[in-house]
Scaffold this active site. Structure first.
Site, mmCIF file in Angstrom:
data_model
loop_
_atom_site.group_PDB
_atom_site.id
_atom_site.type_symbol
_atom_site.label_atom_id
_atom_site.label_comp_id
_atom_site.label_asym_id
_atom_site.label_seq_id
_atom_site.Cartn_x
_atom_site.Cartn_y
_atom_site.Cartn_z
ATOM 1 N N PHE A 100 0.815 -1.220 0.000
ATOM 2 C CA PHE A 100 0.000 0.000 0.000
ATOM 3 C C PHE A 100 0.844 1.264 0.000
ATOM 4 O O PHE A 100 0.369 2.327 -0.381
ATOM 5 C CB PHE A 100 -0.935 0.008 1.227
ATOM 6 C CG PHE A 100 -0.248 0.465 2.496
ATOM 7 C CD1 PHE A 100 -0.127 1.821 2.787
ATOM 8 C CD2 PHE A 100 0.303 -0.453 3.383
ATOM 9 C CE1 PHE A 100 0.531 2.246 3.941
ATOM 10 C CE2 PHE A 100 0.956 -0.031 4.534
ATOM 11 C CZ PHE A 100 1.072 1.323 4.806
ATOM 12 N N LYS B 188 -1.253 -7.290 -9.133
ATOM 13 C CA LYS B 188 -2.193 -7.415 -8.013
ATOM 14 C C LYS B 188 -1.771 -6.344 -7.009
ATOM 15 O O LYS B 188 -0.919 -6.559 -6.164
ATOM 16 C CB LYS B 188 -2.096 -8.820 -7.404
ATOM 17 C CG LYS B 188 -3.335 -9.319 -6.679
ATOM 18 C CD LYS B 188 -3.823 -8.434 -5.548
ATOM 19 C CE LYS B 188 -3.033 -8.546 -4.271
ATOM 20 N NZ LYS B 188 -3.402 -7.491 -3.291
ATOM 21 N N GLU C 15 -4.922 -3.804 -1.860
ATOM 22 C CA GLU C 15 -6.362 -3.544 -1.807
ATOM 23 C C GLU C 15 -6.690 -2.295 -0.983
ATOM 24 O O GLU C 15 -7.829 -1.858 -0.924
ATOM 25 C CB GLU C 15 -7.117 -4.772 -1.270
ATOM 26 C CG GLU C 15 -6.754 -5.220 0.143
ATOM 27 C CD GLU C 15 -5.539 -6.157 0.199
ATOM 28 O OE1 GLU C 15 -4.528 -5.880 -0.480
ATOM 29 O OE2 GLU C 15 -5.592 -7.144 0.956
ATOM 30 N N ARG C 16 -5.652 -1.695 -0.332
ATOM 31 C CA ARG C 16 -5.901 -0.478 0.463
ATOM 32 C C ARG C 16 -6.030 0.760 -0.434
ATOM 33 O O ARG C 16 -6.767 1.676 -0.131
ATOM 34 C CB ARG C 16 -4.742 -0.228 1.429
ATOM 35 C CG ARG C 16 -4.348 -1.414 2.250
ATOM 36 C CD ARG C 16 -4.897 -1.360 3.647
ATOM 37 N NE ARG C 16 -4.644 -2.632 4.296
ATOM 38 C CZ ARG C 16 -5.486 -3.650 4.326
ATOM 39 N NH1 ARG C 16 -6.684 -3.541 3.770
ATOM 40 N NH2 ARG C 16 -5.176 -4.784 4.917
ATOM 41 N N SER D 17 5.399 -6.912 3.463
ATOM 42 C CA SER D 17 5.975 -7.249 4.765
ATOM 43 C C SER D 17 6.736 -8.581 4.689
ATOM 44 O O SER D 17 6.467 -9.416 3.823
ATOM 45 C CB SER D 17 4.862 -7.322 5.805
ATOM 46 O OG SER D 17 3.926 -8.314 5.415
ATOM 47 N N CYS E 295 9.584 1.905 3.494
ATOM 48 C CA CYS E 295 10.505 0.814 3.816
ATOM 49 C C CYS E 295 11.924 1.336 3.992
ATOM 50 O O CYS E 295 12.776 0.649 4.517
ATOM 51 C CB CYS E 295 10.475 -0.248 2.727
ATOM 52 S SG CYS E 295 11.128 0.364 1.188
ATOM 53 N N GLU F 15 9.434 -4.075 13.071
ATOM 54 C CA GLU F 15 9.140 -2.915 12.219
ATOM 55 C C GLU F 15 7.833 -2.300 12.732
ATOM 56 O O GLU F 15 6.823 -2.996 12.833
ATOM 57 C CB GLU F 15 8.974 -3.383 10.769
ATOM 58 C CG GLU F 15 8.669 -2.258 9.812
ATOM 59 C CD GLU F 15 8.476 -2.736 8.373
ATOM 60 O OE1 GLU F 15 7.768 -3.737 8.164
ATOM 61 O OE2 GLU F 15 9.031 -2.097 7.465
#
Ligand code: NAD
Length: 499
Positions: A149, A173, A176-177, A226, A281, A384
């Protein structure tokens, strides 16, 4: 409420699974759209159509494919503000940061204009008597990308640009957020001349991801997200015989030597620690000053800067340093980890737990947090947090600071702030981390170099963008030819005989 779609064979297609995910406006906490979550059958149909379209695209000369990239660059620049506004509204990051997200993706598409050169292969003349040898870089067929996201423009572009320029079809893909910007990018590539079916955006969750991993037509999968999901995708994709590269989470350390410019280091820490609400990140989440004097000098400069940070919605423009985090679940997780820091004895110097914003009470805002006296066994150091939380771990020596970064399980990025060339050089050579900054807090490599972490931040052999991307999205075929006879006088192929 807006109902989003998939992008299949060059048009928007409604989902048919009957399953949907909520897309929030993180500044208000309201659901602004719902996104269809694809079934295995929907994913497989998109892949079958992509495989059909790829045959002609793979045989198209690379310069023509590069021209599509060139036009896409023009169109992304044309639509920059529109893309950034949509991105901010679903992600929550500031408008300036959203433009940066699009820009860093765009730069990789610019790099892909060089595809004809990057795909040239190799040639050995006269490897033996009458023998020549050459290597080709051929497309894989259908490749897929699964993206996070936090960079909904940049990371999809890092993947679709090289995959398509190499002659593949690409299944994206996205997260979805915040799925709207990837759909807008697909429209742009169509307008740029990309034939239908080559770029399929299939929205979804675990079901769509598993369908990608199990579909035998998909030859390669690139993932960013993640670490637990990266490990899962790497293992299942490899087991199914695919080429897989997965980039995971991070805990980036910045080491501050006693000779560093302390104001510069404090400014860098605030930008790299709290920018985009820490949802990068490459965010710096651990400051490691060397020596007590350095720690005190840094803390003295950091605290007022952190307390001055302005948190708010992207619509407030330049008045805001960072926006809300992406969901209520993300906010809850950040606050849960902050509580463990307090419980485990860290010193919470700046406390952002009670932050609220008038008019935006339902938004997913988290105030800035700063912990001092953090130690390596604490949860806030080991995990994290992916939020606006900076931890300071005091080191007595350079070797101790280096050891902390070396021993941490993540290895995405790191930085050292110093005026000493010897220290900087030693650090760059010895550190076991993929991307290193010397007086640069967020050392994200440019498009023509490659991006990738080590240890639990990266799985697979090749990095993202730069020449590695052209290796990842092609396979090498080596051809050995032998024409031993030479030209014979009097043969039917002789120029004279043909006269
Ligand atoms: P995430 O792992 O939750 O999701 C990433 C993708 O995986 C999404 O498309 C999601 O739909 C899918 N997914 C989620 N759960 C799944 C499951 N159980 N099975 C299969 N697929 C699943 O990550 P996120 O929250 O979207 O992004 C934040 C994370 O990404 C952070 O850890 C961050 O450090 C990392 N990240 C890493 C890099 C890098 O280059 N190393 C870059 C950006 C973000």
């Amino acid at each position: 409420m807006q109902e989003l779609t998939h992008w299949i064979n060059g048009r928007h297609v409604k989902g048919s699974s009957g399953r949907f995910g909520d897309v929030y406006n993180p500044a208000t906490g309201e659901v602004q759209a719902r996104v269809p979550l694809a079934s295995t059958a929907e994913l497989n149909a998109a892949v079958a159509a992509a495989a059909e379209a790829q045959v002609k695209w793979g045989a198209t000369n690379p310069q023509r494919r590069a021209r599509v990239m060139m036009e896409a660059v023009r169109l992304i620049n044309r639509d920059m503000d529109k893309l950034a506004e949509k991105l901010s509204s679903e992600h929550g990051k500031t408008f300036a940061d959203a433009k940066g997200d699009v820009q860093r993706g765009l730069e990789v598409v610019e790099f892909c204009i060089g595809a004809p050169h990057l795909l040239k292969g190799e040639f050995t003349d006269s490897a033996g008597p009458g023998i020549d040898m050459y290597s080709l870089r051929q497309p894989l067929g259908v490749a897929a990308g699964i993206t996070p996201f936090n960079f909904p423009a940049m990371i999809p572009l890092w993947k679709m640009g090289p995959a398509l320029a190499c002659g593949n079809a690409f299944i994206l893909k996205p997260s979805e957020r915040d799925p709207s910007v990837p759909l807008m990018l697909a429209e742009i590539f169509q307008e740029a001349g990309l034939p239908d079916g080559l770029l399929q955006v299939v929205n979804g969750d675990k079901e769509a991801v598993d369908a990608i991993l199990d579909n035998p037509v998909i030859a390669a999968v690139g993932f960013v997200g993640s670490t637990p999901i990266a490990q899962y995708i790497y293992a299942r994709g490899c087991e199914n015989g695919k080429r897989v590269q997965c980039f995971g989470g991070a805990k980036n350390h910045m080491i501050i030597m006693p000779d560093a410019d302390m104001d510069q280091a404090a400014d860098a820490l605030v930008g790299a620690g709290y920018g985009a609400a820490g949802e990068r990140c490459m965010a710096v989440s651990v400051a490691v000053p060397v020596g007590e004097g350095t720690a005190e000098a840094l803390r003295e400069r950091l605290v007022p800067r952190i307390e001055k940070l302005k948190v708010g919605p992207w619509t407030a423009g330049d008045d805001v340093d960072y926006g809300p985090v992406v969901t209520q679940a993300a906010k809850d997780n950040i606050l849960r980890l902050v509580q463990t820091g307090i419980d485990q004895g860290a010193d919470l110097v700046v406390d952002g737990r009670d932050f609220t914003l008038q008019g935006y009470e339902g938004g997913f805002f988290v105030g800035p947090h700063f912990f001092d006296h953090v130690t390596p066994e604490m949860d806030i150091y080991r995990h994290e947090i992916f939020g606006p939380v900076l931890s300071m771990v005091r080191a007595a020596s350079y070797e101790e600071a280096l050891g902390l970064a070396m021993d941490h399980e993540y290895g995405n990025g790191t930085a050292i702030f110093t005026r000493d060339g010897d220290a900087a050089r030693d650090f760059a050579n010895r550190i076991n981390i993929g991307m290193v900054g010397i007086n640069v807090p967020i050392p994200v490599p440019l498009a023509y170099h490659t991006f990738g972490g080590w240890k639990k931040s990266g799985f697979g052999d090749l990095n993202q963008h730069g020449p590695d991307a052209f290796r990842f999205y092609t396979r090498t075929k080596t051809v050995t030819t032998r024409w031993p006879s030479g030209i014979k006088e009097g043969s039917a192929f002789n120029f004279k005989a043909m006269d």
